[in-house]
Motif scaffolding. Structure first.
Motif, PDB file in Angstrom:
ATOM      1  N   GLY A   1      -9.837   4.978  17.536  1.00 40.10           N
ATOM      2  CA  GLY A   1      -8.451   4.644  17.840  1.00 40.10           C
ATOM      3  C   GLY A   1      -8.122   4.913  19.304  1.00 40.10           C
ATOM      4  N   TYR A   2      -8.626   6.042  19.799  1.00 40.68           N
ATOM      5  CA  TYR A   2      -8.378   6.392  21.201  1.00 40.68           C
ATOM      6  C   TYR A   2      -9.114   5.432  22.139  1.00 40.68           C
ATOM      7  N   PHE A   3     -10.398   5.250  21.912  1.00 40.95           N
ATOM      8  CA  PHE A   3     -11.224   4.450  22.828  1.00 40.95           C
ATOM      9  C   PHE A   3     -10.725   3.008  22.889  1.00 40.95           C
ATOM     10  N   ASN A   4     -10.540   2.385  21.730  1.00 40.61           N
ATOM     11  CA  ASN A   4     -10.085   1.000  21.711  1.00 40.61           C
ATOM     12  C   ASN A   4      -8.650   0.874  22.211  1.00 40.61           C
ATOM     13  N   GLY A   5      -7.835   1.907  21.945  1.00 40.11           N
ATOM     14  CA  GLY A   5      -6.468   1.908  22.464  1.00 40.11           C
ATOM     15  C   GLY A   5      -6.443   1.965  23.977  1.00 40.11           C
TER      16      GLY A   5
ATOM     17  N   ARG B   1       1.667   4.482  24.763  1.00 40.93           N
ATOM     18  CA  ARG B   1       1.776   4.759  23.325  1.00 40.93           C
ATOM     19  C   ARG B   1       1.812   3.485  22.486  1.00 40.93           C
ATOM     20  N   ASP B   2       2.087   2.334  23.105  1.00 36.87           N
ATOM     21  CA  ASP B   2       2.058   1.073  22.371  1.00 36.87           C
ATOM     22  C   ASP B   2       0.634   0.589  22.139  1.00 36.87           C
ATOM     23  N   TYR B   3      -0.327   1.168  22.835  1.00 38.29           N
ATOM     24  CA  TYR B   3      -1.720   0.715  22.771  1.00 38.29           C
ATOM     25  C   TYR B   3      -2.655   1.772  22.188  1.00 38.29           C
ATOM     26  N   VAL B   4      -2.455   3.026  22.574  1.00 35.97           N
ATOM     27  CA  VAL B   4      -3.298   4.107  22.063  1.00 35.97           C
ATOM     28  C   VAL B   4      -2.644   4.646  20.791  1.00 35.97           C
ATOM     29  N   ILE B   5      -3.142   4.201  19.670  1.00 35.92           N
ATOM     30  CA  ILE B   5      -2.558   4.567  18.374  1.00 35.92           C
ATOM     31  C   ILE B   5      -3.608   5.313  17.552  1.00 35.92           C
ATOM     32  N   ILE B   6      -3.309   6.553  17.247  1.00 36.12           N
ATOM     33  CA  ILE B   6      -4.228   7.396  16.471  1.00 36.12           C
ATOM     34  C   ILE B   6      -3.487   7.835  15.209  1.00 36.12           C
ATOM     35  N   ASP B   7      -3.823   7.204  14.080  1.00 38.18           N
ATOM     36  CA  ASP B   7      -3.085   7.508  12.853  1.00 38.18           C
ATOM     37  C   ASP B   7      -3.952   7.505  11.589  1.00 38.18           C
ATOM     38  N   ARG B   8      -5.233   7.219  11.712  1.00 36.62           N
ATOM     39  CA  ARG B   8      -6.078   7.126  10.515  1.00 36.62           C
ATOM     40  C   ARG B   8      -6.395   8.486   9.915  1.00 36.62           C
ATOM     41  N   GLN B   9      -6.132   9.564  10.667  1.00 33.25           N
ATOM     42  CA  GLN B   9      -6.406  10.902  10.150  1.00 33.25           C
ATOM     43  C   GLN B   9      -5.475  11.271   8.983  1.00 33.25           C
ATOM     44  N   HIS B  10      -4.470  10.457   8.734  1.00 36.05           N
ATOM     45  CA  HIS B  10      -3.551  10.715   7.616  1.00 36.05           C
ATOM     46  C   HIS B  10      -4.081  10.174   6.293  1.00 36.05           C
ATOM     47  N   LEU B  11      -5.194   9.472   6.328  1.00 37.76           N
ATOM     48  CA  LEU B  11      -5.736   8.868   5.113  1.00 37.76           C
ATOM     49  C   LEU B  11      -6.503   9.895   4.292  1.00 37.76           C
TER      50      LEU B  11
ATOM     51  N   LEU C   1       0.812  -1.220   0.000  1.00 40.68           N
ATOM     52  CA  LEU C   1       0.000   0.000   0.000  1.00 40.68           C
ATOM     53  C   LEU C   1       0.847   1.272   0.000  1.00 40.68           C
ATOM     54  N   GLU C   2       2.153   1.108  -0.139  1.00 36.93           N
ATOM     55  CA  GLU C   2       3.085   2.222  -0.358  1.00 36.93           C
ATOM     56  C   GLU C   2       3.043   3.289   0.733  1.00 36.93           C
ATOM     57  N   TYR C   3       3.217   2.870   1.954  1.00 30.32           N
ATOM     58  CA  TYR C   3       3.396   3.839   3.029  1.00 30.32           C
ATOM     59  C   TYR C   3       4.498   3.381   3.964  1.00 30.32           C
ATOM     60  N   THR C   4       5.092   4.334   4.642  1.00 33.12           N
ATOM     61  CA  THR C   4       6.180   4.042   5.563  1.00 33.12           C
ATOM     62  C   THR C   4       5.846   4.627   6.934  1.00 33.12           C
ATOM     63  N   ILE C   5       6.479   4.072   7.956  1.00 31.12           N
ATOM     64  CA  ILE C   5       6.314   4.574   9.317  1.00 31.12           C
ATOM     65  C   ILE C   5       7.694   4.907   9.867  1.00 31.12           C
ATOM     66  N   ARG C   6       7.887   6.181  10.184  1.00 30.21           N
ATOM     67  CA  ARG C   6       9.152   6.622  10.778  1.00 30.21           C
ATOM     68  C   ARG C   6       8.837   7.415  12.036  1.00 30.21           C
ATOM     69  N   GLN C   7       9.418   6.987  13.152  1.00 29.94           N
ATOM     70  CA  GLN C   7       9.184   7.639  14.444  1.00 29.94           C
ATOM     71  C   GLN C   7       7.677   7.780  14.711  1.00 29.94           C
ATOM     72  N   ARG C   8       6.958   6.702  14.465  1.00 29.09           N
ATOM     73  CA  ARG C   8       5.515   6.596  14.709  1.00 29.09           C
ATOM     74  C   ARG C   8       4.685   7.524  13.824  1.00 29.09           C
TER      75      ARG C   8
ATOM     76  N   LEU D   1      10.616  -4.531  26.877  1.00 28.36           N
ATOM     77  CA  LEU D   1      10.750  -3.079  26.778  1.00 28.36           C
ATOM     78  C   LEU D   1      12.076  -2.715  26.128  1.00 28.36           C
ATOM     79  N   LEU D   2      13.147  -3.379  26.521  1.00 30.85           N
ATOM     80  CA  LEU D   2      14.461  -3.125  25.926  1.00 30.85           C
ATOM     81  C   LEU D   2      14.454  -3.481  24.453  1.00 30.85           C
ATOM     82  N   GLY D   3      13.754  -4.564  24.104  1.00 29.28           N
ATOM     83  CA  GLY D   3      13.665  -4.968  22.705  1.00 29.28           C
ATOM     84  C   GLY D   3      12.958  -3.949  21.845  1.00 29.28           C
ATOM     85  N   LYS D   4      11.928  -3.294  22.394  1.00 28.04           N
ATOM     86  CA  LYS D   4      11.175  -2.276  21.650  1.00 28.04           C
ATOM     87  C   LYS D   4      12.004  -1.011  21.466  1.00 28.04           C
ATOM     88  N   LYS D   5      12.906  -0.732  22.407  1.00 32.20           N
ATOM     89  CA  LYS D   5      13.703   0.491  22.322  1.00 32.20           C
ATOM     90  C   LYS D   5      14.830   0.369  21.301  1.00 32.20           C
ATOM     91  N   LYS D   6      15.200  -0.887  20.947  1.00 25.76           N
ATOM     92  CA  LYS D   6      16.300  -1.081  19.993  1.00 25.76           C
ATOM     93  C   LYS D   6      15.875  -0.708  18.580  1.00 25.76           C
TER      94      LYS D   6
END
Length: 203
Positions: A131-135, A106-116, A29-36, A198-203
């Motif tokens: 996104g907020y409520f379910n997160g 921030r690993d659970y509350v993900i709000i990003d659909r507004q970019h569509l 779908l040709e999108y990238t995620i950088r720094q969330r 947690l350490l694994g996610k920070k790498k």
């Protein structure tokens, strides 16, 4: 390993497999995620705008009964925000005492659909809400799951429709000896595993 443990482990493996499949879809779908942050190419944004529906048409097509439910839906946001605050305060006060690493909100509350680009402003508002409520619900469940594993890691006698990721480490129902002898080691293992994750996610 019991059959229950095997099934729970298989569920965890399938979740990892699902995440890998979703990563592959991102490329399609040709999108990238950088720094969330989500980024689309200009060409993709232009193609998305071709499917944009005017918000007035969106409201009209929804029908009067759905429109009447809007105050009820948005009214639920108030207790959700309160729950979010209470659980956050709870874990920041209690988890250090228990020796449990924090659940990163921030690993659970993900709000990003507004970019569509194919969503109008009203659809974006709705998607941000969902996104907020379910997160928040997922975040609260993780905090509650860590608490449950610390205080009462015993499986239920009856089947549970949906179990959290920590349930596999719980003691069998009725296993008094296993519970008494294994509770403290299980608490230490919980803290160790969560710190490693947690350490694994920070790498």
């Amino acid at each position: 390993m019991s059959r229950v443990n095997e099934l729970l482990q298989r569920i965890e493996e399938l979740q990892v497999e699902l995440e890998q499949e979703l990563r592959a879809k991102r490329e399609d779908l040709e999108y990238t995620i950088r720094q969330r942050k989500v980024s689309f190419t200009h060409e993709v944004k232009a193609r998305q705008r071709e499917f944009l529906k005017k918000w007035l048409d969106y409201v009209y097509d929804s029908g009067p009964l759905i429109i009447l439910t809007i105050p009820i839906i948005w009214g639920a946001l108030i207790p959700c925000v309160i729950l979010d605050l209470v659980v956050t305060v709870y874990q920041y006060i209690c988890f250090p005492v228990y020796g449990i690493p924090f659940a990163r909100r921030r690993d659970y509350v993900i709000i990003d659909r507004q970019h569509l680009g194919y969503l109008n402003w009203l659809e974006k508002m709705n998607c941000m809400y969902c996104g907020y409520f379910n997160g928040v619900i997922a975040y609260v469940r993780e905090v509650a799951a860590r608490t449950e594993q610390y205080w009462c890691p015993v499986r239920h006698a009856r089947p549970v429709k949906s179990v959290h990721g920590h349930y596999r480490g719980f003691f069998e129902y009725g296993d008094a000896k296993g519970y008494r002898e294994g509770l403290e080691p299980a608490r230490e293992e919980l803290a160790r595993k969560l710190r490693e994750d947690l350490l694994g996610k920070k790498k």
